[in-house]
Scaffold this motif. Structure first.
Motif, PDB file in Angstrom:
ATOM      1  N   CYS A 178     -16.771 -23.927 -53.231  1.00  0.00           N
ATOM      2  CA  CYS A 178     -16.352 -25.178 -53.854  1.00  0.00           C
ATOM      3  C   CYS A 178     -17.492 -25.729 -54.718  1.00  0.00           C
ATOM      4  CB  CYS A 178     -15.968 -26.187 -52.782  1.00  0.00           C
ATOM      5  SG  CYS A 178     -17.222 -26.397 -51.510  1.00  0.00           S
ATOM      6  N   THR A 179     -17.272 -26.904 -55.300  1.00  0.00           N
ATOM      7  CA  THR A 179     -18.274 -27.536 -56.156  1.00  0.00           C
ATOM      8  C   THR A 179     -18.457 -28.989 -55.703  1.00  0.00           C
ATOM      9  OG1 THR A 179     -16.726 -28.423 -57.800  1.00  0.00           O
ATOM     10  CG2 THR A 179     -17.411 -26.116 -58.059  1.00  0.00           C
ATOM     11  N   ARG A 180     -19.127 -29.795 -56.543  1.00  0.00           N
ATOM     12  CA  ARG A 180     -19.265 -31.222 -56.260  1.00  0.00           C
ATOM     13  C   ARG A 180     -18.099 -32.028 -56.839  1.00  0.00           C
ATOM     14  NH1 ARG A 180     -23.450 -32.135 -59.444  1.00  0.00           N
ATOM     15  NH2 ARG A 180     -23.438 -34.380 -59.068  1.00  0.00           N
ATOM     16  N   LYS A 181     -17.075 -31.360 -57.320  1.00  0.00           N
ATOM     17  CA  LYS A 181     -15.894 -32.050 -57.841  1.00  0.00           C
ATOM     18  C   LYS A 181     -14.974 -32.393 -56.673  1.00  0.00           C
ATOM     19  CE  LYS A 181     -16.198 -29.755 -62.336  1.00  0.00           C
ATOM     20  NZ  LYS A 181     -15.581 -28.796 -63.278  1.00  0.00           N
ATOM     21  N   THR A 182     -15.377 -33.442 -55.966  1.00  0.00           N
ATOM     22  CA  THR A 182     -14.698 -33.839 -54.734  1.00  0.00           C
ATOM     23  C   THR A 182     -14.259 -35.295 -54.830  1.00  0.00           C
ATOM     24  OG1 THR A 182     -16.860 -34.387 -53.787  1.00  0.00           O
ATOM     25  CG2 THR A 182     -15.972 -32.199 -53.291  1.00  0.00           C
ATOM     26  N   THR A 183     -13.428 -35.713 -53.891  1.00  0.00           N
ATOM     27  CA  THR A 183     -12.992 -37.110 -53.829  1.00  0.00           C
ATOM     28  C   THR A 183     -14.150 -37.963 -53.321  1.00  0.00           C
ATOM     29  OG1 THR A 183     -10.774 -36.323 -53.247  1.00  0.00           O
ATOM     30  CG2 THR A 183     -11.246 -38.675 -52.917  1.00  0.00           C
ATOM     31  N   PRO A 184     -14.547 -39.008 -54.052  1.00  0.00           N
ATOM     32  CA  PRO A 184     -15.661 -39.841 -53.583  1.00  0.00           C
ATOM     33  C   PRO A 184     -15.438 -40.322 -52.149  1.00  0.00           C
ATOM     34  CG  PRO A 184     -15.129 -40.403 -55.843  1.00  0.00           C
ATOM     35  CD  PRO A 184     -14.066 -39.447 -55.380  1.00  0.00           C
ATOM     36  N   GLY A 185     -16.445 -40.117 -51.317  1.00  0.00           N
ATOM     37  CA  GLY A 185     -16.363 -40.527 -49.922  1.00  0.00           C
ATOM     38  C   GLY A 185     -15.820 -39.470 -48.986  1.00  0.00           C
ATOM     39  N   LEU A 186     -15.220 -38.428 -49.540  1.00  0.00           N
ATOM     40  CA  LEU A 186     -14.602 -37.401 -48.690  1.00  0.00           C
ATOM     41  C   LEU A 186     -15.253 -36.025 -48.844  1.00  0.00           C
ATOM     42  CD1 LEU A 186     -10.769 -38.176 -49.040  1.00  0.00           C
ATOM     43  CD2 LEU A 186     -12.373 -38.994 -47.307  1.00  0.00           C
ATOM     44  N   ARG A 187     -16.396 -35.971 -49.510  1.00  0.00           N
ATOM     45  CA  ARG A 187     -16.987 -34.658 -49.830  1.00  0.00           C
ATOM     46  C   ARG A 187     -17.222 -33.796 -48.598  1.00  0.00           C
ATOM     47  NH1 ARG A 187     -21.853 -34.597 -53.875  1.00  0.00           N
ATOM     48  NH2 ARG A 187     -20.083 -35.021 -55.242  1.00  0.00           N
ATOM     49  N   SER A 188     -17.846 -34.357 -47.574  1.00  0.00           N
ATOM     50  CA  SER A 188     -18.149 -33.547 -46.391  1.00  0.00           C
ATOM     51  C   SER A 188     -16.885 -32.991 -45.758  1.00  0.00           C
ATOM     52  CB  SER A 188     -18.913 -34.380 -45.359  1.00  0.00           C
ATOM     53  OG  SER A 188     -20.202 -34.692 -45.825  1.00  0.00           O
ATOM     54  N   PHE A 189     -15.820 -33.787 -45.747  1.00  0.00           N
ATOM     55  CA  PHE A 189     -14.568 -33.344 -45.136  1.00  0.00           C
ATOM     56  C   PHE A 189     -13.882 -32.278 -45.999  1.00  0.00           C
ATOM     57  CE2 PHE A 189     -14.856 -37.956 -43.837  1.00  0.00           C
ATOM     58  CZ  PHE A 189     -15.450 -37.677 -42.615  1.00  0.00           C
ATOM     59  N   GLU A 190     -13.906 -32.469 -47.318  1.00  0.00           N
ATOM     60  CA  GLU A 190     -13.280 -31.482 -48.199  1.00  0.00           C
ATOM     61  C   GLU A 190     -14.047 -30.168 -48.168  1.00  0.00           C
ATOM     62  OE1 GLU A 190     -11.152 -34.573 -51.333  1.00  0.00           O
ATOM     63  OE2 GLU A 190     -13.052 -33.645 -51.890  1.00  0.00           O
ATOM     64  N   LYS A 191     -15.364 -30.235 -48.098  1.00  0.00           N
ATOM     65  CA  LYS A 191     -16.146 -29.006 -48.015  1.00  0.00           C
ATOM     66  C   LYS A 191     -15.933 -28.318 -46.665  1.00  0.00           C
ATOM     67  CE  LYS A 191     -19.716 -29.751 -51.499  1.00  0.00           C
ATOM     68  NZ  LYS A 191     -19.664 -28.414 -52.120  1.00  0.00           N
ATOM     69  N   TYR A 192     -15.756 -29.113 -45.636  1.00  0.00           N
ATOM     70  CA  TYR A 192     -15.395 -28.538 -44.325  1.00  0.00           C
ATOM     71  C   TYR A 192     -14.045 -27.832 -44.417  1.00  0.00           C
ATOM     72  CZ  TYR A 192     -13.528 -28.569 -39.548  1.00  0.00           C
ATOM     73  OH  TYR A 192     -12.939 -28.222 -38.358  1.00  0.00           O
ATOM     74  N   ALA A 193     -13.083 -28.447 -45.105  1.00  0.00           N
ATOM     75  CA  ALA A 193     -11.759 -27.844 -45.250  1.00  0.00           C
ATOM     76  C   ALA A 193     -11.825 -26.524 -46.007  1.00  0.00           C
ATOM     77  CB  ALA A 193     -10.811 -28.811 -45.955  1.00  0.00           C
ATOM     78  N   VAL A 194     -12.723 -26.434 -46.983  1.00  0.00           N
ATOM     79  CA  VAL A 194     -12.934 -25.171 -47.699  1.00  0.00           C
ATOM     80  C   VAL A 194     -13.349 -24.076 -46.718  1.00  0.00           C
ATOM     81  CG1 VAL A 194     -14.463 -23.996 -49.343  1.00  0.00           C
ATOM     82  CG2 VAL A 194     -13.420 -26.186 -49.947  1.00  0.00           C
ATOM     83  N   ARG A 195     -14.233 -24.422 -45.799  1.00  0.00           N
ATOM     84  CA  ARG A 195     -14.655 -23.449 -44.782  1.00  0.00           C
ATOM     85  C   ARG A 195     -13.477 -23.051 -43.879  1.00  0.00           C
ATOM     86  NH1 ARG A 195     -20.199 -23.211 -43.589  1.00  0.00           N
ATOM     87  NH2 ARG A 195     -19.526 -21.544 -42.180  1.00  0.00           N
ATOM     88  N   CYS A 196     -12.632 -24.025 -43.564  1.00  0.00           N
ATOM     89  CA  CYS A 196     -11.446 -23.724 -42.748  1.00  0.00           C
ATOM     90  C   CYS A 196     -10.542 -22.705 -43.439  1.00  0.00           C
ATOM     91  CB  CYS A 196     -10.650 -24.996 -42.467  1.00  0.00           C
ATOM     92  SG  CYS A 196     -11.458 -26.170 -41.361  1.00  0.00           S
ATOM     93  N   GLY A 197     -10.519 -22.752 -44.775  1.00  0.00           N
ATOM     94  CA  GLY A 197      -9.677 -21.845 -45.542  1.00  0.00           C
ATOM     95  C   GLY A 197     -10.313 -20.494 -45.827  1.00  0.00           C
ATOM     96  N   GLY A 198     -11.526 -20.287 -45.354  1.00  0.00           N
ATOM     97  CA  GLY A 198     -12.181 -18.992 -45.540  1.00  0.00           C
ATOM     98  C   GLY A 198     -13.169 -18.937 -46.675  1.00  0.00           C
ATOM     99  N   GLY A 199     -13.386 -20.069 -47.367  1.00  0.00           N
ATOM    100  CA  GLY A 199     -14.382 -20.117 -48.423  1.00  0.00           C
ATOM    101  C   GLY A 199     -15.732 -20.565 -47.899  1.00  0.00           C
TER     102      GLY A 199
END
Length: 287
Positions: free
Chosen positions: A138-159
């Motif tokens: 993933c990149t830093r193009k995330t929802t403000p305030g939710l970056r850690s959770f979205e990056k965690y979700a990327v890991r859940c998906g195998g990235g």
């Protein structure tokens, strides 16, 4: 083959994010619909289930929503983050005061559906390239305030994750290069500044820039908006000197050819900023 272990989300971060979402939803008077229509002593069982196929992420945030609204709610978790879901897969059952159950419902599902959408999108990309050595990040193009959770979700998906912020790696992009006076001066300045644990990545958009960059020995080179043929040439020029990251125009229809060019990493902001939510719903179990 067992799947890699997922990172752990900080419960402090989870509870803070969920509390803010609940306060936003409660407004000044709380859930006046449930107060108006449901007796105070009514009990109910709610079932959270997938309505489409995907990958689960965000169960801790959903649990936090129910726990913070009413600790007496009894939640049975039947699926874990990273699990593959099919339509009808039951994720959790919640039993307790009906008012509390319905008050927490939307915040719980908002987090769960959004993060499962990110995980599902990541998994769709990663499945396209399992026959290669490349990894989706993933990149830093995330929802403000939710970056850690979205990056965690990327890991859940195998990235995997790119940097979390401006402070955990040096990424020299085209605008830095323009101001610094070129690729080589920019990398040399970064090397003089960085500590021994800080990695240095530089973005290039031509093969000539790549050749120049390699003379200054960056750790990672980002190949920006290069098609598969240019990427293949870049891999030959690199000869394993630096980690190669392809970025730009990464879609489900292009990622396979990008990976087959021989790059190590494929970065895309789409999996965090544009992934559609995964449809999960909560229904009251009757009978």
């Amino acid at each position: 083959m067992s799947r890699p272990a997922l990172p752990e989300l900080s419960l402090l971060m989870v509870d803070d994010a969920v509390k803010a979402a609940l306060l936003e939803d409660f407004g000044r008077a709380g859930d006046i619909t449930s107060q108006a229509t449901i007796p105070t002593d009514a009990k109910a069982t709610g079932v959270i289930a997938a309505r489409q196929a995907g990958v689960l992420a965000g169960i801790d945030l959903a649990l936090s929503a129910f726990r913070q609204v009413d600790p007496s709610l009894d939640v049975s978790v039947l699926a874990q983050d990273g699990d593959k879901l099919e339509p009808g897969t039951i994720v959790a059952r919640i039993y307790g005061p009906a008012r509390s159950l319905l008050t927490a419902e939307r915040v719980a599902l908002n987090f769960l559906s959004h993060l499962s959408g990110v995980a599902s999108a990541t998994n769709a990309f990663q499945r396209k390239i399992t026959h290669t050595n490349a990894t989706v990040v993933c990149t830093r193009k995330t929802t403000p305030g939710l970056r850690s959770f979205e990056k965690y979700a990327v890991r859940c998906g195998g990235g995997m994750n790119h940097r979390f912020g401006l402070d955990d790696a040096i990424l020299i992009k085209d605008n830095h290069i323009a101001v610094a006076g070129g690729v080589i001066p920019a990398i040399k300045s970064a090397r003089a500044f960085a500590g021994h644990l800080v990695r240095i990545e530089v973005e290039v958009d031509t093969l000539e820039q790549l050749k120049d960059a390699l003379t200054a020995k960056p750790d990672v080179v980002m190949l920006d908006n290069m098609g598969p043929e240019l990427l293949k040439q870049a891999v030959k020029i690199n000869k394993g000197q630096a980690v190669l990251e392809a970025s730009g125009n990464v879609t489900l229809s292009t990622i396979q050819a990008i990976a087959e060019a021989g790059v190590d990493i494929i970065s895309t902001g789409w999996i965090t900023h544009s992934a559609p939510v995964l449809d999960l719903g909560l229904d009251i179990e009757i009978g």
